[in-house]
Design a protein around this motif. Structure first.
Motif, short mmCIF file in Angstrom:
data_model
loop_
_atom_site.label_atom_id
_atom_site.label_comp_id
_atom_site.label_asym_id
_atom_site.label_seq_id
_atom_site.Cartn_x
_atom_site.Cartn_y
_atom_site.Cartn_z
N ASP A 26 0.77 10.36 6.62
CA ASP A 26 0.52 10.01 5.20
C ASP A 26 -0.66 10.83 4.67
OD1 ASP A 26 1.43 8.33 3.01
OD2 ASP A 26 -0.58 7.48 3.11
N ASP A 27 -1.69 11.02 5.50
CA ASP A 27 -2.84 11.83 5.06
C ASP A 27 -2.39 13.25 4.71
OD1 ASP A 27 -4.49 9.71 5.50
OD2 ASP A 27 -5.35 10.47 7.36
N GLU A 28 -1.49 13.80 5.51
CA GLU A 28 -1.08 15.19 5.29
C GLU A 28 -0.27 15.35 4.01
OE1 GLU A 28 -1.96 18.19 6.97
OE2 GLU A 28 -3.44 16.65 7.39
N GLU B 254 6.28 4.84 1.32
CA GLU B 254 5.85 4.45 -0.03
C GLU B 254 4.81 5.43 -0.56
OE1 GLU B 254 5.81 3.39 -3.20
OE2 GLU B 254 6.41 1.38 -2.48
N PHE B 255 5.08 5.96 -1.74
CA PHE B 255 4.11 6.88 -2.38
C PHE B 255 3.48 6.30 -3.64
CE2 PHE B 255 7.33 9.88 -0.51
CZ PHE B 255 6.56 10.23 0.59
N ARG C 207 0.87 -1.19 0.00
CA ARG C 207 0.00 0.00 0.00
C ARG C 207 0.90 1.22 0.00
NH1 ARG C 207 1.23 1.55 5.14
NH2 ARG C 207 1.85 -0.20 6.45
N ASN C 208 0.28 2.39 -0.04
CA ASN C 208 1.03 3.62 0.23
C ASN C 208 1.08 3.83 1.74
OD1 ASN C 208 1.46 4.16 -2.45
ND2 ASN C 208 -0.36 5.43 -2.67
N GLY C 209 2.15 4.47 2.22
CA GLY C 209 2.24 4.72 3.66
C GLY C 209 3.61 4.39 4.20
#
Lengths: 381, 133
Positions: free
Chosen positions: B60-62, B117-118, B10-12
């Motif tokens: 990650d949200d930011e 991870e992006f 995943r992303n994060g």
């Protein structure tokens, strides 16, 4: 041996070596043919073409549907040109959000050109898949994905069909990747799978020639053939039937395996109907294909099952191909389909396309499909 | 230099502190510097508090809020997530240096080292290099 056979066989034997070169040439073009905003504007996809090009669309549709998650349908060029746009007038934007992928190797098939013109006028996003970007189709569509196909000479289309299929697959992978339906790793793995089909294709040539030569000999008296398959293998069956018609002139018909039980099952003189079945052991339709084999035996049909597992069907009726993912099976099936057509035509001394002479002379230079009248979409009053 | 493989799902943020500590121990160096390097343009390395997993989600949200995944990036060779990932990775950075003292990595009690991870899920790599005596 006829004079044409070596040319046809040479084209077939070149396919494994040609495949990675086609992928390498088409992939960067598929990557750039549509912008990201264009790709995010797509709500449904229509793949259209005629003859081999329609069969390529039919063969690739389910893979594109799986990868992109979008509604994807293959439409015959007549349906796309005249019926998808029926009742629609220009500038109505009724087809906005529809990507219409128009496939034509020459770019000159009138009905495909018409499909591009009319759906574009109705607001669709149009993309031509053609080896001739400067053709009428190339000019009619808003975008062109050029297919690099070497000239094969006057034999039934083989490399051009493979290029069309590869173009559709690579476009589908690209759309799915950009829409984030699949990761970039997955997209690259799918692209690699296309390139790596080279080895199974080469292997298939080695194991198919002799048994298919025997079938061509055994079936030489048959004037009718049923070619059966479902899903991607339905496309393989349609392609096989097309090559048999073009090469041998026999009446070859492709049919879905389920539909066979409703229709073709009842054809009279079953012992005279040569029957070819495309079914992988791991395919979604495999259980129905097993039932089909039993039915074909009960009918006394002369049949050959093209599968990927020696235990899947009756051994005496089976030709076992290398195992590939189901979505790739139409590409691999090109090998047995074309080999059977070439060897059968040679066995009965048939001229490809009846030599485009005598009763068939009107088909010279594709005149029957290129010269048809194109009807533009009605203008808004 | 040590090289590690990482399969992001995943992303994060993914905690890579155990691998980094193992690399330091293996090096035998007691005084010096340790570098963590990420050889990707859509992933980065950072230091974050590990106590609250929701804090990792906040971070990650930011970055997603700061650099949203849009369809109008000029870079369209890959995907919109990839294009956004390039920007995020450039902002966060592809390497971090840490002090080594008495054979220990100098990290605060809340600090852990994270691979960020992006453009996941992807198969990734990261490197460590220890310099000193």
């Amino acid at each position: 041996m006829s004079q044409a056979l070596p040319t046809f066989l040479e084209q077939i034997r070149c396919l494994p070596e040609l495949l990675p070169r086609l992928v390498e040439a088409i992939e960067p073009r598929a990557r750039q043919v549509l912008t990201t905003p264009d790709i995010y504007g797509i709500r449904q996809i229509v793949l259209t073409g005629s003859g081999d090009s329609y069969i390529a669309a039919e063969s690739a549709a389910s893979a594109l549907r799986t990868w992109t998650g979008l509604p994807v349908q293959a439409l015959k060029a007549m349906d796309a040109a005249r019926y998808l746009t029926q009742g629609i007038k220009t500038h109505s934007e009724r087809l906005r959000g529809t990507l219409v992928v128009c496939v034509s190797h020459s770019g000159e098939a009138a009905r495909v050109v018409e499909a591009a013109q009319r759906t574009r006028a109705a607001g669709a996003q149009t993309l031509a898949l053609t080896a001739h970007p400067d053709s009428r189709l190339g000019r009619a569509a808003a975008n062109v994905l050029a297919l690099a196909v070497p000239d094969a000479g006057a034999v039934p289309g083989t490399s051009s069909y493979c290029a069309s299929l590869l173009g559709l697959y690579l476009l589908g992978i690209r759309l799915a990747e950009v829409r984030l339906c699949i990761s970039m790793d997955t997209a690259n793995a799918l692209r690699s799978a296309l390139t790596q089909l080279q080895a199974p294709m080469a292997h298939a040539i080695g194991i198919c020639e002799e048994p298919l030569m025997a079938r061509a000999q055994a079936w030489a008296h048959c004037r009718v053939a049923d070619i059966l398959g479902s899903g991607p293998s339905g496309g393989a069956a349609a392609y096989s039937a097309a090559k048999l018609i073009e090469a041998t002139g026999i009446h070859a018909v492709s049919q879905d395996i389920e539909e066979f039980f409703h229709l073709n099952y009842f054809v009279a003189d079953p012992t005279e109907v040569a029957t070819l079945v495309f079914a992988g052991a791991g395919s979604a339709g495999s259980s129905r294909a097993r039932e089909l084999c039993r039915t074909l035996q009960d009918l006394g049909r002369p049949f050959l099952l093209l599968t990927d597992d020696a235990t899947f069907g009756p051994p005496e009726h089976s030709l076992v191909l290398p195992v590939v993912p189901e979505w790739l099976s139409p590409l691999l099936a090109v090998i047995p389909a074309t080999l059977l057509a070439a060897l059968w035509a040679d066995r009965i001394g048939a001229d490809y396309f009846r030599g485009h002479s005598g009763r068939w002379r009107a088909s010279q230079s594709g005149a029957l499909v290129r010269g048809s009248t194109i009807e533009p979409l009605l203008k808004e009053e | 230099m040590n090289t590690y493989q990482l399969a992001t799902d995943r992303n994060g943020l993914f905690d890579i502190t155990p691998q980094v500590l193992a690399a330091l121990q293996e090096s035998g160096i007691t005084e010096g510097l340790l570098l963590v390097s990420i050889p990707h343009t859509t992933a980065a390395v950072t230091v974050v508090s590990h106590w609250d997993p929701l804090g990792l989600e906040d971070i990650d949200d930011e970055i997603r809020r700061l650099v949203p995944t849009r369809v109008d990036f000029k870079h369209q060779a890959d995907t919109p997530q990839d294009a956004a990932g390039h920007v995020k990775a450039a902002i966060v950075g592809h390497s971090r240096m840490f002090c080594v003292d008495k054979g220990e990595l100098v990290l605060g009690s809340s600090q852990k080292i994270f691979f960020w991870e992006f453009d996941g899920p992807r198969h990734r790599t990261f490197h460590t290099q220890v310099i000193g005596k």
